[in-house]
Design an enzyme around this catalytic site. Structure first.
Site, short mmCIF file in Angstrom:
data_model
loop_
_atom_site.label_atom_id
_atom_site.label_comp_id
_atom_site.label_asym_id
_atom_site.label_seq_id
_atom_site.Cartn_x
_atom_site.Cartn_y
_atom_site.Cartn_z
N GLU A 35 -1.30 2.37 3.76
CA GLU A 35 -0.14 2.45 2.89
C GLU A 35 0.41 1.02 2.78
O GLU A 35 0.63 0.36 3.79
CB GLU A 35 0.92 3.37 3.52
CG GLU A 35 2.08 3.59 2.59
CD GLU A 35 3.18 4.47 3.18
OE1 GLU A 35 2.96 5.10 4.24
OE2 GLU A 35 4.26 4.50 2.57
N ARG A 267 -5.91 6.73 18.21
CA ARG A 267 -5.43 5.43 17.73
C ARG A 267 -5.46 4.42 18.86
O ARG A 267 -5.48 4.78 20.04
CB ARG A 267 -4.04 5.55 17.14
CG ARG A 267 -2.95 5.91 18.14
CD ARG A 267 -1.55 5.79 17.52
NE ARG A 267 -1.46 6.31 16.19
CZ ARG A 267 -1.06 5.59 15.13
NH1 ARG A 267 -0.70 4.34 15.26
NH2 ARG A 267 -0.98 6.13 13.96
N LYS A 277 4.17 0.04 12.16
CA LYS A 277 4.60 -0.90 11.12
C LYS A 277 6.11 -0.94 11.01
O LYS A 277 6.69 -1.98 10.73
CB LYS A 277 4.00 -0.49 9.77
CG LYS A 277 2.62 -1.06 9.55
CD LYS A 277 2.12 -0.75 8.17
CE LYS A 277 1.55 0.64 8.10
NZ LYS A 277 0.93 0.97 6.82
P1 ATP Z 1 1.78 2.77 11.49
O1 ATP Z 1 1.99 3.97 12.37
O2 ATP Z 1 1.49 1.52 12.23
O3 ATP Z 1 2.83 2.59 10.47
P2 ATP Z 1 0.14 4.13 9.69
O4 ATP Z 1 -0.82 5.12 10.22
O5 ATP Z 1 1.37 4.66 9.07
O6 ATP Z 1 0.43 3.05 10.79
P3 ATP Z 1 -1.44 3.47 7.44
O7 ATP Z 1 -1.29 2.34 6.51
O8 ATP Z 1 -1.17 4.83 6.94
O9 ATP Z 1 -0.52 3.15 8.67
O10 ATP Z 1 -2.83 3.41 8.17
C1 ATP Z 1 -4.05 3.21 7.52
C2 ATP Z 1 -5.16 3.71 8.39
O11 ATP Z 1 -5.15 3.03 9.64
C3 ATP Z 1 -4.99 5.18 8.70
O12 ATP Z 1 -6.23 5.82 8.50
C4 ATP Z 1 -4.57 5.22 10.13
O13 ATP Z 1 -5.06 6.36 10.75
C5 ATP Z 1 -5.19 3.95 10.70
N1 ATP Z 1 -4.40 3.44 11.83
C6 ATP Z 1 -3.09 3.15 11.84
N2 ATP Z 1 -2.70 2.76 13.07
C7 ATP Z 1 -3.79 2.81 13.87
C8 ATP Z 1 -4.04 2.53 15.24
N3 ATP Z 1 -3.08 2.11 16.07
N4 ATP Z 1 -5.30 2.69 15.70
C9 ATP Z 1 -6.28 3.10 14.88
N5 ATP Z 1 -6.12 3.38 13.59
C10 ATP Z 1 -4.89 3.24 13.07
MG MG Z 2 0.64 6.34 7.55
#
Ligand code: ATP
Ligand code: MG
Length: 565
Positions: A35, A267, A277
């Protein structure tokens, strides 16, 4: 281990099985779906390496897809930074750069079809009421009073939602599933909300926006994704992911084939780091760090600025593997990976971080000698260079003690040390200023002790790094420590906010370092080992006039030590 010698994992095992069974005609197609509401971090690197890695390994494809369904938090700055970071990590989406917003029209038509099939309805409850009606883990929800609206009324209201006839938040479109489901995600989830926000791609074209849970499976289906890999917290959403695929006939869209499968993995969590984020954004916006690419940040751009190589980050992602349950990885492993990389590849140079002047009394004034030093003893191909040596040099303040303890093998009154690549010197006198501070060390040298000389083999306990005073170049050096003082800053057992655990000493700036003249003209992002001080990189804002170095890591490898135990 796989045939390629790569560590295998449970997702690769699923894929191997699917290929064997000719599922999706044997195709493997993954995607990385960020995102654009912040910069990518090391956790995303794990997901990128996994998704692009699985595609590469199985002769498949991997898309980069921006999951841009929430315009109020998203920005083009983030889109650009994400593209830059994925490329820098070494992955290529070729011509497959997509945006969920490319599919807004499809999503809308699919929703209309759900309404026609009696599987979606417009609901006037406000967000608090929706939550209240939803029930809890132990209590079933209640049907919305709007649940039984007729198909015609729903079609009319949904169209008017789209046309902007209703204020933000006043109406939503919901799937009609089961308010008594044991899975809260299945209790008539919201598909669309009214939101007037300018979208970075579609501008003001839409005032209704789809929810993530609705848009994601459909985006996957429209892109012919076969394996939709996401983190564990989405496991409970998988029945909903499948419900949309079961109840929407996406296969009529031209070019669409097959059906994606959602697979969850653990994760990445890293010690002394926060990874959300939202929290990283707080650190940036509230000025705790200098920006998203501050070298202390776990963002990919921060790690890059700190001096990490893409190879070391990919190596780290390989080593941590892919698990099905959450765990915490020691940040020492990440540091170990960059040390291994740079130990083999970085040139050794001399830099004195906290200089003190040393004068060699019996060395001729005005004379300059050039001594030869190998660039990397681990890698003879990197050759050698020559360095100037003369009567006045700088050494590290901490390498001299006037009144040393027994095992101090560095310089002290009447003691001898070798200067790296040059002579053995002996301390004769210490000069202090009026406040008693040492300002200069006076020594003599043994002219026969240079490599090849008659007394070269003489044993002395310590070898010091140094730079020639008249040729030294001024530099600013930034030393970093963990950004947080606790292993798990997210742990709020003590009721403390993560920001209260920020390390006040995470950055130390040494403004008066002296580096050897070969560093006068260096490109940003070049990496070195400063002898005895660690691995350093040239900061992105460094210039020949104002040299700035960032310490990537010190030389002490705590991970290697843990492994030996
Ligand atoms: P955050 O919780 O940091 O805001 P998010 O999951 O909301 O992260 P996205 O931009 O939606 O952020 O993530 C893009 C991809 O990265 C998704 O498929 C998510 O599952 C993966 N991802 C995010 N954080 C991690 C992590 N700590 N370890 C592994 N994969 C991750
Ligand atoms: Mg997300």
């Amino acid at each position: 281990m796989s045939e390629l010698g790569l560590p295998t994992n449970f997702i690769q095992n699923i894929i191997t099985e699917d290929i064997k069974n000719n599922k999706n005609e044997g195709r493997v197609h993954t995607r990385f779906p960020p995102e654009p509401n912040g910069y990518l971090h090391i956790g995303h690197a794990k997901s990128i390496c996994l998704n692009f890695g699985l595609a590469l390994r199985n002769e498949g494809l991997c898309n980069l897809r921006f999951d841009d369904t929430n315009p109020s938090k998203e920005d083009i700055e983030y889109v650009d930074s994400i593209k830059r970071d994925v490329k820098w990590l070494g992955f290529d989406w070729e011509d497959r750069l997509y945006y969920a917003s490319d599919y807004f029209e499809h999503f809308y038509q699919f929703a209309v079809q759900l309404i026609k099939d009696g599987k979606a309805y417009v609901c006037d409850l406000d967000p608090d009421e929706i939550r209240e009606y939803r029930g809890t883990l132990t209590e079933p929800g209640k049907n919305s009073p709007y649940r039984d609206r007729s198909v015609e009324e729903n079609l009319d209201l949904f169209e008017r939602m789209k046309n902007g006839e209703f204020p933000d938040g006043s109406k939503v479109l919901r799937a009609k599933i089961d308010m008594a489901s044991g899975n809260l995600n299945m209790r008539d989830p919201v598909l669309y909300r009214v939101l007037r926000a300018t979208h970075h791609k579609t501008g003001d074209e839409w005032c209704i926006y789809p929810m993530y849970d609705y848009a994601h499976p459909l985006s996957d289906a429209l892109e012919n994704i076969t394996h939709s890999i996401c983190t564990l917290e989405f496991a409970d959403h998988r029945p909903l992911y499948d419900w949309f695929l079961d109840n929407i006939d996406y296969s009529k869209v031209e070019g669409v084939k097959g059906r994606p499968q959602q697979i969850e993995f653990a994760r990445l969590n890293l010690t002394y780091t926060v990874m959300s984020k939202r929290k990283l954004r707080q650190l940036v916006e509230e000025g705790y760090v200098a920006g998203w690419d501050d070298p202390r940040m776990p963002t990919i751009s921060g790690l890059r600025r700190r001096g990490y190589t893409p190879e070391s980050i990919r190596d780290f992602c390989d080593r941590i593997g892919v698990a099905k349950s959450d765990n915490m990885v020691d940040i020492a492993l990440l540091e170990h990976c960059i040390r291994e990389d740079l130990n083999a590849n970085a040139a050794r140079v001399m830099a004195v971080l906290r200089p003190i002047k040393l004068v060699i009394e019996n060395y001729p004034e005005g004379k300059v000698e050039w001594v030869e030093i190998t660039n990397n003893p681990e890698n003879p191909e990197m050759g050698s260079r020559t360095l100037p040596f003369s009567r006045e040099i700088y050494i590290e303040q901490e390498d001299f003690m006037e009144d040393p303890p027994k095992k101090f093998f560095r310089l002290a009154p009447d003691k001898e040390v070798r200067l790296k690549g040059a002579y053995i010197i002996k301390c004769e006198e210490v000069i202090k200023d009026s406040s008693g501070e040492i300002v200069e060390i006076r020594c003599t040298y043994d002219p026969d002790s240079k490599s090849g000389g008659p007394t070269a083999g003489r044993k002395v306990k310590g070898t010091l790094h140094w730079v020639c005073a008249s040729h030294a170049v001024d530099a600013k050096v930034c030393l970093y420590d963990h950004l947080f003082t606790q292993e798990n800053p997210d742990n709020d057992e003590e009721g403390l906010d993560f920001k209260s655990k920020i390390n006040p000493n995470s950055l130390e700036i040494l403004a008066t370092a002296k580096v050897e003249p070969s560093l006068q003209e260096v490109e940003p992002e070049t990496r070195f080992q400063f002898l005895r001080q660690g691995y350093f990189t040239v900061d992105q804002e460094s210039t020949n006039e104002n040299l700035v170095f960032n310490r990537i890591v010190s030389l002490r490898d705590t991970w290697a030590k843990i492994k030996k135990k």
